[in-house]
Design an enzyme around this catalytic site. Structure first.
Site, PDB file in Angstrom:
ATOM      1  N   PHE A 123      -3.308   3.112   3.850  1.00 25.62           N
ATOM      2  CA  PHE A 123      -2.394   4.133   3.320  1.00 25.62           C
ATOM      3  C   PHE A 123      -1.387   4.602   4.357  1.00 25.62           C
ATOM      4  O   PHE A 123      -0.360   5.173   4.020  1.00 25.62           O
ATOM      5  CB  PHE A 123      -3.200   5.328   2.766  1.00 25.62           C
ATOM      6  CG  PHE A 123      -3.567   6.369   3.784  1.00 25.62           C
ATOM      7  CD1 PHE A 123      -4.671   6.217   4.604  1.00 25.62           C
ATOM      8  CD2 PHE A 123      -2.795   7.506   3.923  1.00 25.62           C
ATOM      9  CE1 PHE A 123      -5.003   7.176   5.542  1.00 25.62           C
ATOM     10  CE2 PHE A 123      -3.115   8.480   4.858  1.00 25.62           C
ATOM     11  CZ  PHE A 123      -4.222   8.311   5.679  1.00 25.62           C
ATOM     12  N   LYS A 124      -1.674   4.361   5.629  1.00 27.98           N
ATOM     13  CA  LYS A 124      -0.771   4.830   6.683  1.00 27.98           C
ATOM     14  C   LYS A 124       0.613   4.182   6.587  1.00 27.98           C
ATOM     15  O   LYS A 124       1.595   4.722   7.083  1.00 27.98           O
ATOM     16  CB  LYS A 124      -1.405   4.591   8.052  1.00 27.98           C
ATOM     17  CG  LYS A 124      -2.642   5.465   8.254  1.00 27.98           C
ATOM     18  CD  LYS A 124      -3.280   5.274   9.607  1.00 27.98           C
ATOM     19  CE  LYS A 124      -4.387   6.279   9.849  1.00 27.98           C
ATOM     20  NZ  LYS A 124      -5.638   5.971   9.131  1.00 27.98           N
ATOM     21  N   ASP A 125       0.695   3.012   5.926  1.00 23.54           N
ATOM     22  CA  ASP A 125       2.013   2.381   5.727  1.00 23.54           C
ATOM     23  C   ASP A 125       2.977   3.298   4.971  1.00 23.54           C
ATOM     24  O   ASP A 125       4.185   3.247   5.186  1.00 23.54           O
ATOM     25  CB  ASP A 125       1.858   1.096   4.903  1.00 23.54           C
ATOM     26  CG  ASP A 125       1.245  -0.043   5.707  1.00 23.54           C
ATOM     27  OD1 ASP A 125       1.504  -0.138   6.918  1.00 23.54           O
ATOM     28  OD2 ASP A 125       0.511  -0.858   5.107  1.00 23.54           O
TER      29      ASP A 125
END
Ligand code: PLP
Length: 455
Positions: free
Chosen positions: A106-108
């Protein structure tokens, strides 16, 4: 929008300066001076929704047209046209799949955009920064993918030697951009983080090389994550609960902000693995540090959740001096408690919490696969397990799926007997040449290396 520090001393700054600064000079974190309200008319296309939700946070540095262009560009690299699709796994329980970005976590969602903010701000100003960050795996790969294309950035990412998964390491070490340096440190993740903190606390070094942060202390990351809570809520005609697999509290904090802005969120459920400092806090109003034990969900193996400071600042009615004092005591004693009235006002109406150990993680991966045919990664499994303890039949439950199962194939295979496949753009990851270097756990050596690669 102006931003103020949670410790009350650093000067207030506009959005662009906050993005470059990362940590405030008084050691605090930047928060907006006030929480804006969501508009009533909201687009459904993700990039448009993102620009709509974030606009008041970035004014006047970015106008709506520019912000929309950056969002379109950031989310065009996602493998799903919906960017964050919603999937039902059992009655009334949904996964919000946040892992369709280039590095499968999810950090993208935040780091693809942060790279574009850096590029845009730095080229307009003719400036240059050096990103220095520690990673237990996911932040490093997402930061390298999002930020390495920037012309005005050098990057040094420190990861603990032998303690990240092969997929995570290769996502960092197979990037050939000359401005990116993935460095193995002979130590643990906490050692890497201590090296980074020490470099930021060395004011001369920090200013000389214009160090910048890409971890979730950077406001832009928290801001970009608000959008998918709004997106999830917009699927339903009534308030929802959201369960969040949690480490540094960055992701949950974004949900709390979405609620402050008017998103109809009922409860945010904080899901911890056996490193459960936050769950213990939500149970007994006391934050107490213990050791870290490695788990099957390594991106949540944290000792202290740095973003909790932003919520604490609100709980203290935005009194920076009081927040600084409390954190000082916490550092000295390893524990602090909040008052019952603070708990009643801020925590009870907004948060629930639970934990999930490794055996429960494997059982949940297996059970979800058996009943739905869907493979989930161990971080998502922690969320699903805890969500199930809090499901209310009248309220839709959305669990955030924070990583693609192929990012943690060993745990998934152990649980189900099925080895998840990497998506096509990463299919040859294990054939690509690696470029890395091992450095000792020695601040001087690491600083010398950073100085040698910083422009
Ligand atoms: C980083 C990460 C988390 C924890 O997110 P926080 O914002 O630190 O709470 C959870 N799951 C995965 C897969 C991650 O990479």
């Amino acid at each position: 929008m102006q931003y103020i520090s949670t410790r009350g001393v650093a000067p207030s700054l506009g959005f662009a300066d906050v993005v470059l600064e990362g940590l405030a000079t008084d050691g605090g974190l930047y928060v907006p001076q006030s929480w804006p309200s969501l508009g009533t008319h909201r687009p459904s296309a993700y990039a448009q929704l993102a620009a709509n939700v974030m606009q008041s946070f970035v004014e006047p540095d970015f106008d709506n047209k520019t912000l929309l262009e950056l969002c379109e560009q950031a989310y065009s690299s996602f493998g799903e046209p919906q960017v964050v699709p919603l999937v039902e796994i059992e009655p009334n329980h949904y996964l919000l799949e946040l892992f369709h970005g280039p590095t499968l976590a999810f950090k993208d969602i935040a780091l693809q955009l942060l790279g574009l903010f850096f590029d845009s701000i730095l080229s307009a100003r003719g400036e240059h920064i050096t990103v220095v960050a520690a990673t237990s795996g996911d932040t490093g790969s997402a930061a390298i993918d999002g930020v390495s294309k920037c012309k005005n950035v050098d990057m040094v990412i420190l990861y603990p030697h032998g303690r990240v998964s092969d997929v995570q390491r290769r996502q960092m070490t197979t990037v050939q951009s000359p401005n990116v340096h993935a460095i193995a440190i002979d130590g643990t993740f906490d050692d890497c983080q201590d090296l980074v903190k020490a470099m930021f606390n060395d004011t001369v070094f920090r200013n000389t090389h214009r160090l910048a942060a890409v971890n979730s202390i950077n406001w832009a990351r928290v801001m970009a994550q608000i959008v998918y809570y709004v997106s999830a809520s917009d699927h339903f005609a009534k308030p929802i609960d959201v369960t969040v697999p949690t480490g540094n509290f960055g992701n949950v904090l974004s949900g709390w902000i979405a609620k402050q802005m008017g998103t109809p969120l009922h409860h945010l459920v904080v899901a911890s693995n056996s490193n459960d400092i936050l769950t213990r806090f939500f149970e007994n109003q006391t934050m107490t540090v213990t050791g870290v034990t490695p788990s099957l969900s390594p991106s949540m193996d944290i000792q202290v959740s740095s973003n909790f400071e932003r919520l604490l600042f609100e709980m203290n009615d935005r009194d920076g001096a009081q927040t600084a004092q409390q954190l000082q005591r916490f550092r000295e004693l390893g524990t602090f408690a909040v008052e019952p009235d603070q708990y009643a006002q801020w925590i009870a109406p907004n948060f629930r919490a639970g934990r999930c150990d490794d055996a429960q993680t494997l059982a949940t991966i297996n059970d979800v696969y058996a009943s739905s045919g869907i493979l989930i990664d161990p971080h998502t499994a922690v969320g699903v397990h805890v969500a199930r303890q809090h499901i209310n039949p009248d309220i839709p439950m959305v669990t955030l799926a924070t990583a693609h199962p192929a990012k943690f194939p060993d745990a998934v295979e152990q649980a189900t007997g099925v080895r998840p496949q990497l998506p096509e753009h990463l299919a040859d990851l294990f054939e690509r040449p690696e470029r890395t270097q091992l450095l000792p756990l020695d601040l001087q050596v690491v600083q010398k290396f950073v100085a040698s690669v910083a422009h």
